[in-house]
Design a protein around this motif. Sequence first.
Motif, mmCIF file in Angstrom:
data_model
loop_
_atom_site.group_PDB
_atom_site.id
_atom_site.type_symbol
_atom_site.label_atom_id
_atom_site.label_comp_id
_atom_site.label_asym_id
_atom_site.label_seq_id
_atom_site.Cartn_x
_atom_site.Cartn_y
_atom_site.Cartn_z
ATOM 1 N N VAL A 181 7.280 -16.499 2.627
ATOM 2 C CA VAL A 181 7.037 -16.533 1.178
ATOM 3 C C VAL A 181 7.938 -15.512 0.508
ATOM 4 O O VAL A 181 7.943 -14.323 0.862
ATOM 5 C CB VAL A 181 5.556 -16.232 0.866
ATOM 6 N N GLU A 182 8.690 -15.961 -0.504
ATOM 7 C CA GLU A 182 9.652 -15.069 -1.151
ATOM 8 C C GLU A 182 8.971 -14.018 -2.017
ATOM 9 O O GLU A 182 9.343 -12.855 -1.998
ATOM 10 C CB GLU A 182 10.629 -15.897 -1.998
ATOM 11 N N ARG A 183 7.969 -14.440 -2.803
ATOM 12 C CA ARG A 183 7.296 -13.515 -3.722
ATOM 13 C C ARG A 183 5.785 -13.636 -3.515
ATOM 14 O O ARG A 183 5.166 -14.626 -3.924
ATOM 15 C CB ARG A 183 7.665 -13.837 -5.172
ATOM 16 N N LEU A 184 5.208 -12.646 -2.883
ATOM 17 C CA LEU A 184 3.788 -12.698 -2.547
ATOM 18 C C LEU A 184 2.916 -12.508 -3.777
ATOM 19 O O LEU A 184 3.300 -11.856 -4.756
ATOM 20 C CB LEU A 184 3.461 -11.613 -1.521
ATOM 21 N N SER A 185 1.699 -13.060 -3.707
ATOM 22 C CA SER A 185 0.729 -12.908 -4.792
ATOM 23 C C SER A 185 -0.486 -12.141 -4.281
ATOM 24 O O SER A 185 -0.738 -12.059 -3.074
ATOM 25 C CB SER A 185 0.290 -14.273 -5.312
ATOM 26 N N LEU A 186 -1.264 -11.587 -5.208
ATOM 27 C CA LEU A 186 -2.495 -10.893 -4.834
ATOM 28 C C LEU A 186 -3.474 -11.853 -4.180
ATOM 29 O O LEU A 186 -4.205 -11.476 -3.260
ATOM 30 C CB LEU A 186 -3.129 -10.248 -6.077
ATOM 31 N N GLU A 187 -3.503 -13.085 -4.666
ATOM 32 C CA GLU A 187 -4.418 -14.082 -4.096
ATOM 33 C C GLU A 187 -4.091 -14.342 -2.628
ATOM 34 O O GLU A 187 -5.007 -14.479 -1.794
ATOM 35 C CB GLU A 187 -4.342 -15.373 -4.899
ATOM 36 N N GLN A 188 -2.814 -14.412 -2.308
ATOM 37 C CA GLN A 188 -2.429 -14.627 -0.911
ATOM 38 C C GLN A 188 -2.843 -13.446 -0.030
ATOM 39 O O GLN A 188 -3.321 -13.627 1.097
ATOM 40 C CB GLN A 188 -0.914 -14.844 -0.821
ATOM 41 N N LEU A 189 -2.675 -12.252 -0.544
ATOM 42 C CA LEU A 189 -3.047 -11.068 0.244
ATOM 43 C C LEU A 189 -4.556 -10.943 0.381
ATOM 44 O O LEU A 189 -5.062 -10.525 1.430
ATOM 45 C CB LEU A 189 -2.483 -9.801 -0.409
ATOM 46 N N ALA A 190 -5.284 -11.294 -0.674
ATOM 47 C CA ALA A 190 -6.746 -11.194 -0.631
ATOM 48 C C ALA A 190 -7.339 -12.114 0.429
ATOM 49 O O ALA A 190 -8.450 -11.863 0.924
ATOM 50 C CB ALA A 190 -7.333 -11.509 -2.006
ATOM 51 N N ALA A 191 -6.611 -13.142 0.788
ATOM 52 C CA ALA A 191 -7.095 -14.086 1.797
ATOM 53 C C ALA A 191 -6.838 -13.599 3.219
ATOM 54 O O ALA A 191 -7.285 -14.238 4.185
ATOM 55 C CB ALA A 191 -6.435 -15.450 1.590
ATOM 56 N N GLU A 192 -6.148 -12.466 3.370
ATOM 57 C CA GLU A 192 -5.787 -11.952 4.685
ATOM 58 C C GLU A 192 -6.565 -10.671 5.000
ATOM 59 O O GLU A 192 -6.923 -9.911 4.099
ATOM 60 C CB GLU A 192 -4.286 -11.618 4.730
ATOM 61 N N PRO A 193 -6.820 -10.381 6.274
ATOM 62 C CA PRO A 193 -7.319 -9.053 6.641
ATOM 63 C C PRO A 193 -6.214 -8.027 6.372
ATOM 64 O O PRO A 193 -5.062 -8.248 6.745
ATOM 65 C CB PRO A 193 -7.629 -9.176 8.130
ATOM 66 N N LEU A 194 -6.563 -6.941 5.693
ATOM 67 C CA LEU A 194 -5.555 -5.972 5.263
ATOM 68 C C LEU A 194 -5.692 -4.657 6.021
ATOM 69 O O LEU A 194 -6.791 -4.203 6.347
ATOM 70 C CB LEU A 194 -5.689 -5.701 3.755
ATOM 71 N N ILE A 195 -4.547 -4.040 6.269
ATOM 72 C CA ILE A 195 -4.492 -2.731 6.912
ATOM 73 C C ILE A 195 -3.709 -1.809 5.981
ATOM 74 O O ILE A 195 -2.548 -2.079 5.668
ATOM 75 C CB ILE A 195 -3.780 -2.792 8.278
ATOM 76 N N SER A 196 -4.345 -0.747 5.502
ATOM 77 C CA SER A 196 -3.644 0.137 4.578
ATOM 78 C C SER A 196 -4.179 1.553 4.687
ATOM 79 O O SER A 196 -4.912 1.899 5.621
ATOM 80 C CB SER A 196 -3.752 -0.379 3.142
#
Length: 314
Positions: A181-196
């Motif tokens: 994906v060239e330009r990620l969206s918040l919606e796409q990230l919210a659907a993934e388990p996140l590590i930060s």
Amino acid sequence: MNLHQFRFVQEAVRRNLNLTETAKALFTSQPGISKAILELEEELGIDIFVRHGKRLTRVTEPGQDVLRSVDVIMREIANLKRIGEEFSKQDSGRLSIAATHTQARYVLPEPITQLRKRFPKVQVSLHQGTPEQVARMLLDDTADIGLATESLADFEDLVTLPCYEWQHVVVLPLEHPLAAVERLSLEQLAAEPLISYHPSFTGRSRIDQAFAQRRLSTNIALEAIDSDVIKTYVRAGLGVGIVAEMSMRHEPAGGDLISKPAGHLFGSNTSRVAFRKGAYLRSYVLTLAELISDRLSRSLIERAMLGHGDDYSL
């Protein structure tokens, strides 16, 4: 009145009024400290502390004013020592730096290397901690200079200057579907388990705010204070990483991770350099600040230390 009395009073407050711990810290006896404080109170004609028996319980109202004056006196004593060292040993001494892990790991290596080339006799001591711990080390005179993204500007007894801006990036394994994906969206990230990062580190508050503003729930799989740890767990397949862009600068080309810009999602962050108000800054401290950011100059820092730095911005 004498400096020993001032030092005893100041250290007693630092040790939460525990005279046993104060005596240990100052390599003296508890009765000696108690006697010195009582003599100071008698000379001033006020009680600095409220007592319950022989135990100190709190600082009195006039005692608060005494402590502020003592802090100024002890700060100026430290400055006098630094001035003497500056002119007796122009190119040597000890430089103590307080920084968060990200700054220490990814930002400071090159400036410190350059500093050591210019001042080979200077011994560098690097302390890592949370942004608040960085501030406290400056206020306690443990560190000469501090570097962090959060919290530093919240302490009125610190002089802070913005030195550079940076953005977050999203870190993915090469085979992850979002890697294409060239330009990620918040919606796409919210659907993934996140590590930060842990909430108090490295711009994490901006990440949380961005999702909250869009009313998006997130699945935080893991929090860490170390970018390398975050990347390790991304490699292990635990989730999608969100890290500071400088942590990806030295990743090898053709490696197993790919990073995607996230400035359009989370905005920009500003890292700040900080000094304790009223501190005397030796030449190599000013040089390090200049090496950290080409937007910081010796004259600018000196103006800020005199109270004329409020109009400076990146």
